[in-house]
Design a protein around this motif. Sequence first.
Motif, PDB file in Angstrom:
ATOM      1  N   ARG A 156     -33.926  74.456  36.323  1.00 20.95           N
ATOM      2  CA  ARG A 156     -34.877  75.106  37.211  1.00 20.95           C
ATOM      3  C   ARG A 156     -34.275  75.147  38.620  1.00 20.95           C
ATOM      4  N   GLN A 157     -34.916  74.497  39.588  1.00 19.97           N
ATOM      5  CA  GLN A 157     -34.356  74.516  40.939  1.00 19.97           C
ATOM      6  C   GLN A 157     -33.860  73.140  41.356  1.00 19.97           C
ATOM      7  N   HIS A 158     -33.577  72.277  40.390  1.00 17.58           N
ATOM      8  CA  HIS A 158     -33.157  70.927  40.734  1.00 17.58           C
ATOM      9  C   HIS A 158     -31.631  70.816  40.744  1.00 17.58           C
ATOM     10  N   TYR A 159     -31.031  71.741  41.466  1.00 16.78           N
ATOM     11  CA  TYR A 159     -29.595  71.695  41.695  1.00 16.78           C
ATOM     12  C   TYR A 159     -29.327  72.340  43.045  1.00 16.78           C
ATOM     13  N   PHE A 160     -28.209  71.979  43.617  1.00 17.34           N
ATOM     14  CA  PHE A 160     -27.819  72.553  44.904  1.00 17.34           C
ATOM     15  C   PHE A 160     -26.304  72.574  44.943  1.00 17.34           C
ATOM     16  N   VAL A 161     -25.727  73.751  45.037  1.00 14.16           N
ATOM     17  CA  VAL A 161     -24.281  73.924  45.157  1.00 14.16           C
ATOM     18  C   VAL A 161     -24.001  74.346  46.593  1.00 14.16           C
ATOM     19  N   ARG A 162     -23.265  73.518  47.298  1.00 14.99           N
ATOM     20  CA  ARG A 162     -23.013  73.762  48.724  1.00 14.99           C
ATOM     21  C   ARG A 162     -21.517  73.863  48.958  1.00 14.99           C
ATOM     22  N   SER A 163     -21.091  74.972  49.549  1.00 13.96           N
ATOM     23  CA  SER A 163     -19.691  75.183  49.874  1.00 13.96           C
ATOM     24  C   SER A 163     -19.502  75.188  51.388  1.00 13.96           C
ATOM     25  N   PHE A 164     -18.487  74.487  51.853  1.00 10.39           N
ATOM     26  CA  PHE A 164     -18.172  74.434  53.276  1.00 10.39           C
ATOM     27  C   PHE A 164     -16.954  75.334  53.533  1.00 10.39           C
ATOM     28  N   PRO A 165     -17.165  76.478  54.184  1.00  7.33           N
ATOM     29  CA  PRO A 165     -16.058  77.414  54.428  1.00  7.33           C
ATOM     30  C   PRO A 165     -14.909  76.750  55.184  1.00  7.33           C
ATOM     31  N   GLU A 166     -13.716  77.157  54.837  1.00 16.79           N
ATOM     32  CA  GLU A 166     -12.483  76.731  55.500  1.00 16.79           C
ATOM     33  C   GLU A 166     -12.096  75.286  55.194  1.00 16.79           C
ATOM     34  N   ARG A 167     -12.861  74.590  54.388  1.00 21.91           N
ATOM     35  CA  ARG A 167     -12.520  73.199  54.096  1.00 21.91           C
ATOM     36  C   ARG A 167     -11.696  73.099  52.820  1.00 21.91           C
ATOM     37  N   ALA A 168     -10.672  72.258  52.876  1.00 19.41           N
ATOM     38  CA  ALA A 168      -9.765  72.075  51.748  1.00 19.41           C
ATOM     39  C   ALA A 168     -10.242  70.926  50.860  1.00 19.41           C
ATOM     40  N   HIS A 169      -9.464  70.649  49.840  1.00 20.19           N
ATOM     41  CA  HIS A 169      -9.815  69.591  48.889  1.00 20.19           C
ATOM     42  C   HIS A 169      -9.879  68.235  49.606  1.00 20.19           C
ATOM     43  N   ALA A 170     -10.841  67.418  49.178  1.00 13.83           N
ATOM     44  CA  ALA A 170     -11.017  66.041  49.664  1.00 13.83           C
ATOM     45  C   ALA A 170     -11.507  65.960  51.099  1.00 13.83           C
ATOM     46  N   PHE A 171     -12.035  67.057  51.642  1.00 16.77           N
ATOM     47  CA  PHE A 171     -12.411  67.052  53.051  1.00 16.77           C
ATOM     48  C   PHE A 171     -13.509  66.044  53.368  1.00 16.77           C
ATOM     49  N   ALA A 172     -14.426  65.786  52.424  1.00 16.88           N
ATOM     50  CA  ALA A 172     -15.594  64.966  52.740  1.00 16.88           C
ATOM     51  C   ALA A 172     -15.268  63.483  52.840  1.00 16.88           C
ATOM     52  N   HIS A 173     -14.286  63.008  52.071  1.00 23.09           N
ATOM     53  CA  HIS A 173     -13.977  61.577  52.147  1.00 23.09           C
ATOM     54  C   HIS A 173     -12.608  61.286  52.750  1.00 23.09           C
ATOM     55  N   GLN A 174     -11.851  62.353  53.073  1.00 26.24           N
ATOM     56  CA  GLN A 174     -10.570  62.170  53.749  1.00 26.24           C
ATOM     57  C   GLN A 174     -10.387  63.245  54.821  1.00 26.24           C
ATOM     58  N   PRO A 175     -11.286  63.304  55.808  1.00 27.50           N
ATOM     59  CA  PRO A 175     -11.156  64.327  56.848  1.00 27.50           C
ATOM     60  C   PRO A 175      -9.935  64.059  57.720  1.00 27.50           C
ATOM     61  N   ARG A 176      -9.274  65.139  58.118  1.00 26.26           N
ATOM     62  CA  ARG A 176      -8.018  65.012  58.869  1.00 26.26           C
ATOM     63  C   ARG A 176      -8.156  65.331  60.345  1.00 26.26           C
ATOM     64  N   ASP A 177      -9.278  65.945  60.758  1.00 27.65           N
ATOM     65  CA  ASP A 177      -9.445  66.299  62.162  1.00 27.65           C
ATOM     66  C   ASP A 177     -10.939  66.304  62.484  1.00 27.65           C
ATOM     67  N   GLU A 178     -11.262  66.506  63.736  1.00 24.41           N
ATOM     68  CA  GLU A 178     -12.648  66.405  64.173  1.00 24.41           C
ATOM     69  C   GLU A 178     -13.551  67.472  63.557  1.00 24.41           C
ATOM     70  N   PRO A 179     -13.144  68.754  63.525  1.00 21.67           N
ATOM     71  CA  PRO A 179     -14.018  69.748  62.880  1.00 21.67           C
ATOM     72  C   PRO A 179     -14.281  69.417  61.414  1.00 21.67           C
ATOM     73  N   THR A 180     -13.241  68.962  60.712  1.00 22.06           N
ATOM     74  CA  THR A 180     -13.421  68.578  59.310  1.00 22.06           C
ATOM     75  C   THR A 180     -14.324  67.361  59.197  1.00 22.06           C
ATOM     76  N   ALA A 181     -14.184  66.428  60.135  1.00 18.29           N
ATOM     77  CA  ALA A 181     -15.028  65.234  60.107  1.00 18.29           C
ATOM     78  C   ALA A 181     -16.498  65.594  60.273  1.00 18.29           C
ATOM     79  N   ARG A 182     -16.789  66.617  61.072  1.00 21.17           N
ATOM     80  CA  ARG A 182     -18.190  67.032  61.236  1.00 21.17           C
ATOM     81  C   ARG A 182     -18.743  67.573  59.922  1.00 21.17           C
ATOM     82  N   ASP A 183     -17.940  68.376  59.227  1.00 26.17           N
ATOM     83  CA  ASP A 183     -18.391  68.884  57.931  1.00 26.17           C
ATOM     84  C   ASP A 183     -18.461  67.767  56.897  1.00 26.17           C
TER      85      ASP A 183
END
Length: 318
Positions: A252-279
């Motif tokens: 039904r609606q119990h899912y959420f797929v969220r894409s962060f434009p311009e972000r590469a693999h592993a961005f959420a747990h291994q950010p490399r710069d400040e803009p990536t860290a914000r995402d």
Amino acid sequence: MDGQPLGAGSARRARAPIMPPAVGAPLDDRGGDDDASGWAEGEEWPDDDPAYEPAPLHTEELVLAGSTGRPARAYLTAHKASMAESNKGIVLLTDIFGWAHPSARAAADRLAASCEAFVLVPDLFRGQAWPESKPPSGPEYEAWRTRIALSDVAGDVLGCARYLNSRHGVELLGLAGFCWGGGRALELVAREWVDAHAVVAFYPTRYDVEPVARAMHLPLLAVFGGADTVAGATPSDAAGLESGLARNPRMRQHYFVRSFPERAHAFAHQPRDEPTARDADAALKLAEAWFDKYLHESLIPQPAQDARAAHDEADDGE
């Protein structure tokens, strides 16, 4: 699966066994609003306050019995102030760099503090994680990857759940994974080898998109990077997963797929710069809110033993 702590730990009275929602049960019965899109947008978070300080954590390393007959080490982290009362737990499946990598532990610590949950990170690779000094490609990598059976991962997850329940009284279970671990989390749930109350997969890899989307039956948050090129985590994979989930009547609606434009693999747990860290911060806040939304006392279904007893009584009456 008993854990022998390497450091100081706390023992608590075990509560009722973890009883995840039944496979195929209507997801609307799990609570929460019906609109999965934008549910977390615009919310205020305590760490937006400049005076906010991270919550003190209890951390320890354990030795668990493991699914392969070989002991498995694990990292446990918990929100100190809520340990006596929390009945929420999250099993975190890491990327190929393993349970001891600082990025895995930092993510686990954050989930533990924000969700007021016990977070357990098992050593799925038994001390043989892929070294960061080598590229994750080529014959050597493929040979290493194929040594890790999905059935063994399932056994470790189930063992973690038993430990969390018996030692810390956890009743409400979340499953999370990064990269390789995200793909395994999706496969385990799709094959019904493990169950939980909610799943979060960050840029999952090495899974078949269509069968997973068709078989998914738990509330799922999937986070992707718009510039990701790793198989399973590409923009086309994200679109395919979202499309498949939309056609799945159990989701039904119990899912959420969220894409962060311009972000590469592993961005959420291994950010490399400040803009990536914000995402990265935004992506982790989504995960925290997802678990807050679906890990609730009111969502525990009827215990299986009661259901079996009712079934037996019905048989006796025939």
